[in-house]
Design a protein around this motif. Sequence first.
Motif, PDB file in Angstrom:
ATOM      1  N   LEU A 195      32.762  -5.026  91.946  1.00 38.78           N
ATOM      2  CA  LEU A 195      32.869  -3.775  92.699  1.00 38.78           C
ATOM      3  C   LEU A 195      33.290  -2.613  91.796  1.00 38.78           C
ATOM      4  CD1 LEU A 195      34.657  -5.092  95.919  1.00 38.78           C
ATOM      5  CD2 LEU A 195      32.275  -4.388  95.719  1.00 38.78           C
ATOM      6  N   LYS A 196      34.087  -2.909  90.783  1.00 39.22           N
ATOM      7  CA  LYS A 196      34.599  -1.858  89.899  1.00 39.22           C
ATOM      8  C   LYS A 196      33.628  -1.484  88.792  1.00 39.22           C
ATOM      9  CE  LYS A 196      39.484  -3.098  90.534  1.00 39.22           C
ATOM     10  NZ  LYS A 196      40.693  -3.653  89.860  1.00 39.22           N
ATOM     11  N   TYR A 197      32.864  -2.462  88.280  1.00 39.96           N
ATOM     12  CA  TYR A 197      32.097  -2.229  87.054  1.00 39.96           C
ATOM     13  C   TYR A 197      30.587  -2.332  87.209  1.00 39.96           C
ATOM     14  CZ  TYR A 197      36.519  -2.495  84.499  1.00 39.96           C
ATOM     15  OH  TYR A 197      37.786  -2.250  84.033  1.00 39.96           O
ATOM     16  N   ASN A 198      30.097  -2.799  88.342  1.00 41.79           N
ATOM     17  CA  ASN A 198      28.649  -2.949  88.482  1.00 41.79           C
ATOM     18  C   ASN A 198      27.941  -1.593  88.454  1.00 41.79           C
ATOM     19  OD1 ASN A 198      26.268  -4.802  89.432  1.00 41.79           O
ATOM     20  ND2 ASN A 198      26.176  -2.970  90.711  1.00 41.79           N
ATOM     21  N   CYS A 199      26.851  -1.505  87.679  1.00 44.98           N
ATOM     22  CA  CYS A 199      26.002  -0.320  87.641  1.00 44.98           C
ATOM     23  C   CYS A 199      24.645  -0.726  87.085  1.00 44.98           C
ATOM     24  CB  CYS A 199      26.641   0.789  86.811  1.00 44.98           C
ATOM     25  SG  CYS A 199      26.985   0.317  85.118  1.00 44.98           S
ATOM     26  N   ALA A 200      23.760   0.232  86.859  1.00 47.18           N
ATOM     27  CA  ALA A 200      22.395  -0.092  86.446  1.00 47.18           C
ATOM     28  C   ALA A 200      22.344  -0.815  85.109  1.00 47.18           C
ATOM     29  CB  ALA A 200      21.555   1.177  86.382  1.00 47.18           C
TER      30      ALA A 200
ATOM     31  N   SER B 266      15.875  -5.464  78.645  1.00 43.54           N
ATOM     32  CA  SER B 266      16.738  -5.754  77.495  1.00 43.54           C
ATOM     33  C   SER B 266      17.921  -4.795  77.411  1.00 43.54           C
ATOM     34  CB  SER B 266      15.928  -5.692  76.199  1.00 43.54           C
ATOM     35  OG  SER B 266      15.375  -4.389  76.011  1.00 43.54           O
ATOM     36  N   ARG B 267      17.874  -3.653  78.108  1.00 41.43           N
ATOM     37  CA  ARG B 267      18.974  -2.693  78.070  1.00 41.43           C
ATOM     38  C   ARG B 267      20.117  -3.085  79.006  1.00 41.43           C
ATOM     39  NH1 ARG B 267      15.844   2.573  79.747  1.00 41.43           N
ATOM     40  NH2 ARG B 267      15.142   1.027  81.279  1.00 41.43           N
ATOM     41  N   VAL B 268      19.873  -3.998  79.912  1.00 38.20           N
ATOM     42  CA  VAL B 268      20.873  -4.391  80.908  1.00 38.20           C
ATOM     43  C   VAL B 268      21.733  -5.530  80.379  1.00 38.20           C
ATOM     44  CG1 VAL B 268      21.254  -5.309  83.231  1.00 38.20           C
ATOM     45  CG2 VAL B 268      19.427  -3.643  82.818  1.00 38.20           C
ATOM     46  N   THR B 269      23.038  -5.370  80.480  1.00 43.14           N
ATOM     47  CA  THR B 269      23.991  -6.423  80.135  1.00 43.14           C
ATOM     48  C   THR B 269      24.363  -7.182  81.398  1.00 43.14           C
ATOM     49  OG1 THR B 269      24.906  -5.172  78.272  1.00 43.14           O
ATOM     50  CG2 THR B 269      26.289  -6.909  79.206  1.00 43.14           C
TER      51      THR B 269
ATOM     52  N   LYS C 279      26.922   3.831  81.887  1.00 47.68           N
ATOM     53  CA  LYS C 279      26.775   5.127  82.553  1.00 47.68           C
ATOM     54  C   LYS C 279      25.777   6.007  81.808  1.00 47.68           C
ATOM     55  CE  LYS C 279      31.083   6.434  82.941  1.00 47.68           C
ATOM     56  NZ  LYS C 279      32.251   7.248  83.386  1.00 47.68           N
ATOM     57  N   LYS C 280      25.733   5.845  80.475  1.00 47.83           N
ATOM     58  CA  LYS C 280      24.733   6.592  79.705  1.00 47.83           C
ATOM     59  C   LYS C 280      23.331   6.123  80.049  1.00 47.83           C
ATOM     60  CE  LYS C 280      27.810   7.397  75.777  1.00 47.83           C
ATOM     61  NZ  LYS C 280      28.031   7.158  74.325  1.00 47.83           N
ATOM     62  N   LEU C 281      23.184   4.812  80.268  1.00 50.65           N
ATOM     63  CA  LEU C 281      21.890   4.271  80.673  1.00 50.65           C
ATOM     64  C   LEU C 281      21.497   4.803  82.036  1.00 50.65           C
ATOM     65  CD1 LEU C 281      19.489   2.375  80.225  1.00 50.65           C
ATOM     66  CD2 LEU C 281      20.877   0.507  81.159  1.00 50.65           C
ATOM     67  N   ASN C 282      22.467   4.914  82.939  1.00 49.50           N
ATOM     68  CA  ASN C 282      22.201   5.481  84.262  1.00 49.50           C
ATOM     69  C   ASN C 282      21.690   6.916  84.142  1.00 49.50           C
ATOM     70  OD1 ASN C 282      23.003   3.207  85.595  1.00 49.50           O
ATOM     71  ND2 ASN C 282      25.080   3.917  86.017  1.00 49.50           N
TER      72      ASN C 282
END
Length: 291
Positions: free
Chosen positions: A182-187, A154-157, A265-268
């Motif tokens: 490529l620019k915005y993908n993260c956990a 649920s934390r992933v958008t 990035k905070k979630l990462n």
Amino acid sequence: MALLTPLLAFLYHLPQVYKWLLKPYYVASLFMSVAFLMIRKTPGICEHLSTQREDGNPCDFDWREVEILMFLSAIVMMKNRRAITVEQHVGNIILFSKVANVILFFRLDIRMGLLYLTLCIVFLMTCKPPLYMGPEYIKYFSDKTIDDELERDSRVTWIVEFFANWSPECQSFAAVYADLSLKYNCAGLKFGKVDIGRYGDVSKKYKVSTSPLSKQLPSLLLFQGGKEVMRRPQVDKKCRAVSWSFTEENIIREFNLNELYQKSKKLNKSKGDKNVGNSSMRDCMTTKAYC
């Protein structure tokens, strides 16, 4: 200045355009786009064509042919004002060049018009534009995986593109969407795609029409906690998409990608701290002297 800007843009993308034009699809399209020009200007052939020119020269355009070409050139310019990629610009030029050729050939000789129209239909049925094959951070869903993946954490958008391979608009948008991934993908912020031209049940569930008349392809949906938060383009009461330009700038602004990325990035970081804590706990359990 109005003429200088598109000229500089064309020169900037010239190496990329040159690379595309070497592909078989674009080579064939280019020849079909200039077919009437070649026939009208080729010595040994043009002498046998009819003409309405006052000087009787069959190897030059008459006033009606010039009028048709100018009219269709104006249409191409209007269509290209809404184009967002070089592929769309090139595609619009090729498409309306073929339309102009059909009209000109039928006006010249109905037999030549029928032959050219038949070639266009055969080409359309047998040849497809090359698909985008560049780098991307995109997960492709099926009808069996999309729901599970959206609800897994649920934390992933999730930003999910609903597309169909047969849609020229989807093909043109592929490079833009890949670049955003490529620019915005993260956990905490992920990008996905689902082919609703193949998975009709997904189309019905998420209410994205595949009809060309609805103009809903491509559609971008934002999911948070497994629930849809927003979509672009929006759909009116007649189930038609409200006009919206799929530029990178529009998507970043409408979906607040910069803000979402900062939160991600905070979630990462929290995940990283949690992993460090788990690692320390395992170390204490295995080597009690260090606790």
